[in-house]
Scaffold this motif. Sequence first.
Motif, PDB file in Angstrom:
ATOM      1  N   VAL A 210      -1.355   0.521 -16.879  1.00  0.00           N
ATOM      2  CA  VAL A 210      -2.252   1.395 -16.172  1.00  0.00           C
ATOM      3  C   VAL A 210      -2.168   1.229 -14.804  1.00  0.00           C
ATOM      4  N   GLY A 211      -2.276  -0.161 -14.335  1.00  0.00           N
ATOM      5  CA  GLY A 211      -2.244  -0.790 -12.820  1.00  0.00           C
ATOM      6  C   GLY A 211      -0.989  -0.246 -12.227  1.00  0.00           C
ATOM      7  N   ASP A 212       0.167  -0.715 -12.909  1.00  0.00           N
ATOM      8  CA  ASP A 212       1.408  -0.326 -12.143  1.00  0.00           C
ATOM      9  C   ASP A 212       1.696   0.966 -11.927  1.00  0.00           C
ATOM     10  N   ALA A 213       1.270   1.802 -13.120  1.00  0.00           N
ATOM     11  CA  ALA A 213       1.575   3.398 -12.558  1.00  0.00           C
ATOM     12  C   ALA A 213       0.705   3.831 -11.706  1.00  0.00           C
ATOM     13  N   LEU A 214      -0.477   3.535 -11.468  1.00  0.00           N
ATOM     14  CA  LEU A 214      -1.554   3.867 -10.441  1.00  0.00           C
ATOM     15  C   LEU A 214      -0.754   3.445  -8.893  1.00  0.00           C
ATOM     16  N   VAL A 215      -0.333   2.211  -8.920  1.00  0.00           N
ATOM     17  CA  VAL A 215       0.016   1.854  -7.653  1.00  0.00           C
ATOM     18  C   VAL A 215       1.368   2.196  -7.160  1.00  0.00           C
ATOM     19  N   GLU A 216       2.228   2.610  -8.164  1.00  0.00           N
ATOM     20  CA  GLU A 216       3.470   3.288  -7.882  1.00  0.00           C
ATOM     21  C   GLU A 216       3.497   4.659  -7.848  1.00  0.00           C
ATOM     22  N   HIS A 217       2.317   5.475  -8.014  1.00  0.00           N
ATOM     23  CA  HIS A 217       2.410   6.770  -8.176  1.00  0.00           C
ATOM     24  C   HIS A 217       2.280   7.386  -6.827  1.00  0.00           C
ATOM     25  N   GLU A 218       3.329   8.510  -6.564  1.00  0.00           N
ATOM     26  CA  GLU A 218       3.441   9.132  -5.219  1.00  0.00           C
ATOM     27  C   GLU A 218       2.424   9.928  -4.773  1.00  0.00           C
ATOM     28  N   LYS A 219       1.470  10.341  -5.707  1.00  0.00           N
ATOM     29  CA  LYS A 219       0.235  11.000  -5.126  1.00  0.00           C
ATOM     30  C   LYS A 219      -0.938  10.311  -4.822  1.00  0.00           C
ATOM     31  N   VAL A 220      -0.739   9.024  -5.312  1.00  0.00           N
ATOM     32  CA  VAL A 220      -2.025   8.077  -4.927  1.00  0.00           C
ATOM     33  C   VAL A 220      -1.782   7.630  -3.571  1.00  0.00           C
ATOM     34  N   LYS A 221      -2.759   8.022  -2.576  1.00  0.00           N
ATOM     35  CA  LYS A 221      -2.876   7.599  -1.074  1.00  0.00           C
ATOM     36  C   LYS A 221      -3.224   6.197  -0.683  1.00  0.00           C
ATOM     37  N   MET A 222      -3.978   5.549  -1.505  1.00  0.00           N
ATOM     38  CA  MET A 222      -4.329   4.391  -1.174  1.00  0.00           C
ATOM     39  C   MET A 222      -4.778   3.563  -2.701  1.00  0.00           C
ATOM     40  N   VAL A 223      -4.580   2.357  -2.471  1.00  0.00           N
ATOM     41  CA  VAL A 223      -5.086   1.470  -3.662  1.00  0.00           C
ATOM     42  C   VAL A 223      -6.103   0.444  -2.760  1.00  0.00           C
ATOM     43  N   THR A 224      -7.201   0.396  -3.675  1.00  0.00           N
ATOM     44  CA  THR A 224      -8.169  -0.643  -3.204  1.00  0.00           C
ATOM     45  C   THR A 224      -8.285  -1.378  -4.499  1.00  0.00           C
ATOM     46  N   PHE A 225      -8.187  -2.739  -4.254  1.00  0.00           N
ATOM     47  CA  PHE A 225      -8.102  -3.904  -5.219  1.00  0.00           C
ATOM     48  C   PHE A 225      -9.084  -5.076  -4.981  1.00  0.00           C
ATOM     49  N   THR A 226      -9.932  -5.254  -6.087  1.00  0.00           N
ATOM     50  CA  THR A 226     -10.628  -6.588  -5.917  1.00  0.00           C
ATOM     51  C   THR A 226     -10.131  -7.769  -7.043  1.00  0.00           C
ATOM     52  N   GLY A 227      -9.603  -8.659  -6.859  1.00  0.00           N
ATOM     53  CA  GLY A 227      -9.123  -9.536  -7.720  1.00  0.00           C
ATOM     54  C   GLY A 227      -8.383 -10.858  -7.440  1.00  0.00           C
ATOM     55  N   SER A 228      -7.472 -11.213  -8.005  1.00  0.00           N
ATOM     56  CA  SER A 228      -6.730 -12.515  -7.731  1.00  0.00           C
ATOM     57  C   SER A 228      -5.630 -12.202  -6.700  1.00  0.00           C
ATOM     58  N   PRO A 229      -5.277 -13.195  -5.684  1.00  0.00           N
ATOM     59  CA  PRO A 229      -4.270 -13.298  -4.861  1.00  0.00           C
ATOM     60  C   PRO A 229      -2.953 -12.852  -5.546  1.00  0.00           C
ATOM     61  N   GLU A 230      -2.706 -13.597  -6.375  1.00  0.00           N
ATOM     62  CA  GLU A 230      -1.445 -13.270  -7.267  1.00  0.00           C
ATOM     63  C   GLU A 230      -1.120 -11.733  -7.696  1.00  0.00           C
ATOM     64  N   VAL A 231      -2.209 -11.273  -8.048  1.00  0.00           N
ATOM     65  CA  VAL A 231      -1.923  -9.644  -8.278  1.00  0.00           C
ATOM     66  C   VAL A 231      -2.059  -8.953  -7.122  1.00  0.00           C
ATOM     67  N   GLY A 232      -2.960  -9.092  -6.049  1.00  0.00           N
ATOM     68  CA  GLY A 232      -3.217  -8.617  -4.907  1.00  0.00           C
ATOM     69  C   GLY A 232      -1.647  -8.779  -4.230  1.00  0.00           C
ATOM     70  N   LYS A 233      -1.118  -9.548  -4.173  1.00  0.00           N
ATOM     71  CA  LYS A 233       0.290  -9.669  -3.403  1.00  0.00           C
ATOM     72  C   LYS A 233       1.332  -8.643  -4.266  1.00  0.00           C
ATOM     73  N   ASN A 234       1.196  -8.849  -5.580  1.00  0.00           N
ATOM     74  CA  ASN A 234       2.045  -7.867  -6.380  1.00  0.00           C
ATOM     75  C   ASN A 234       1.856  -6.339  -6.224  1.00  0.00           C
ATOM     76  N   ILE A 235       0.607  -6.041  -5.892  1.00  0.00           N
ATOM     77  CA  ILE A 235       0.170  -4.795  -5.798  1.00  0.00           C
ATOM     78  C   ILE A 235       0.799  -4.297  -4.274  1.00  0.00           C
ATOM     79  N   LYS A 236       0.681  -5.185  -3.512  1.00  0.00           N
ATOM     80  CA  LYS A 236       1.240  -5.037  -1.904  1.00  0.00           C
ATOM     81  C   LYS A 236       2.781  -4.630  -1.938  1.00  0.00           C
ATOM     82  N   THR A 237       3.367  -5.465  -2.857  1.00  0.00           N
ATOM     83  CA  THR A 237       4.725  -5.267  -2.877  1.00  0.00           C
ATOM     84  C   THR A 237       5.293  -3.975  -3.583  1.00  0.00           C
ATOM     85  N   LYS A 238       4.456  -3.608  -4.450  1.00  0.00           N
ATOM     86  CA  LYS A 238       4.997  -2.320  -5.538  1.00  0.00           C
ATOM     87  C   LYS A 238       4.285  -1.003  -4.637  1.00  0.00           C
TER      88      LYS A 238
END
Length: 473
Positions: A210-238
């Motif tokens: 679910v998370g990866d599909a949302l982060v990578e979806h072209e129609k999503v204009k913004m991702v707002t995340f609260t959680g661990s630095p490791e996951v946050g860095k991964n989100i920013k990369t993707k």
Amino acid sequence: MRKNLYINGHWEEGENYSELKSPYSREVIAEIAQASTVQVNKAVDSAQEAFSKMKRLSSFERSTILDQLVNLLTANKDKAAEIISLESAKPLKFSIAEVDRTIETYKFAAEEAKRISGEVLPIDAAKNGVNKIGFTIHEPIGVIAAITPFNFPMNLVAHKVGPAIAAGNTIVLKPASQTPLSAIFLAELLAQTDLPKGAFNLVTGSGRVVGDALVEHEKVKMVTFTGSPEVGKNIKTKAGLKRVSLELGSNAGLIIDKEVDIDSIIDKCVNAAFSNQGQVCISLQRIYVHEQIIEEFTRKFKERTDQLVLGDPLDINTDISALISEGDLSRAKTWIDEAITEGAVLTTGGVIENQVLRPTILSNVGNTSKVSCQEAFAPVVTVNKISSVDEAIQQINDSIFGLQAGIFTNNIANASQAIKHLEVGGVIINDVPTFRVDHMPYGGVKESGNCREGIKYAIEEMTELKLVVWNHN
């Protein structure tokens, strides 16, 4: 009891379901739908289609929707608190406080929906700007993917859903896998408001799907995340060129200067260190006490900590209950034992009773011990001696994190030093670093994140600034 996905205003069954267990009793409390990639895409498409309706709503209409939600939450406070305690093992007294804060957060969002404005610019201040006027407006950004943590499953959701609705955006929410019931309850309440169908969607499931599909979806204009630095860095990369708002980890520090009245601060320190089993982003994890008063502070801190009541989170008298998972319990115990091996002194706690970690105080802890330099997210706090405020500031700054820090002092010069030199997003004077009210700009530096929450400030991040220049020639 099966709980489904909420997509385009309808409840939809998942292709698979996962058992949700109480962290305290380990009993199955629900079966949670696991969204497929196809269903995540459907949720995003629904949000995209609803965006045209949302952005046409007036600020009054958006504010009214949020007021409706406030009224529904207020009427269901007890049920909401019980849900939080059941799924997260947060003691009921703290769950009640979270619901109160959640209501206040949505109230702030309703108010801020009416205050979104731009500014007039003196274009004619430039040589070629004669007879021109300029102004800015804030427009909603579009579909927002909100990925939220377990520790405040209602209020941290509110910090994303509230400003998103206030600004005229649409949302796809992925709650933490351990605490989906609070988000499902929110969906049930939003369904009773005038929010356009499809403007809020809820997809539960794993971060990898679910998370990866949302982060990578072209129609999503913004991702707002609260959680661990490791996951946050991964989100920013993707995430590519999407706007990404990250509120990450911390190991919050507190300085206690000499001549501070210990009795007046002990209860604050105990609550800051052990509220919600220490599973708070700004939980008090490191305390630096002046050498002239450290013996008195440590003795009284221990006495008050040992009075905390361990037990069932649904018992209103419980202060400390289970950590969110057995893995977190094992990790916390391992970190405590490692610190002792490395030379730390166990002042109290450090043992597991009926699957609950007793609140733990460690003294003489090295900066490289995990309980000091990493985020414990457990009822563990370190108490170290310092000879000056400057020394304590250096100790707090010796960290990859920088969310909030506090200082108790009667010396205005020392308070000023803390304000100027602490490398954090928020400095709290004469209170604990765990202090937060929901309209203040909240966020950190370093690996603590890249944003500021607090409704007004989140709205700024969830809108696009558009410039208009009008030529009167």
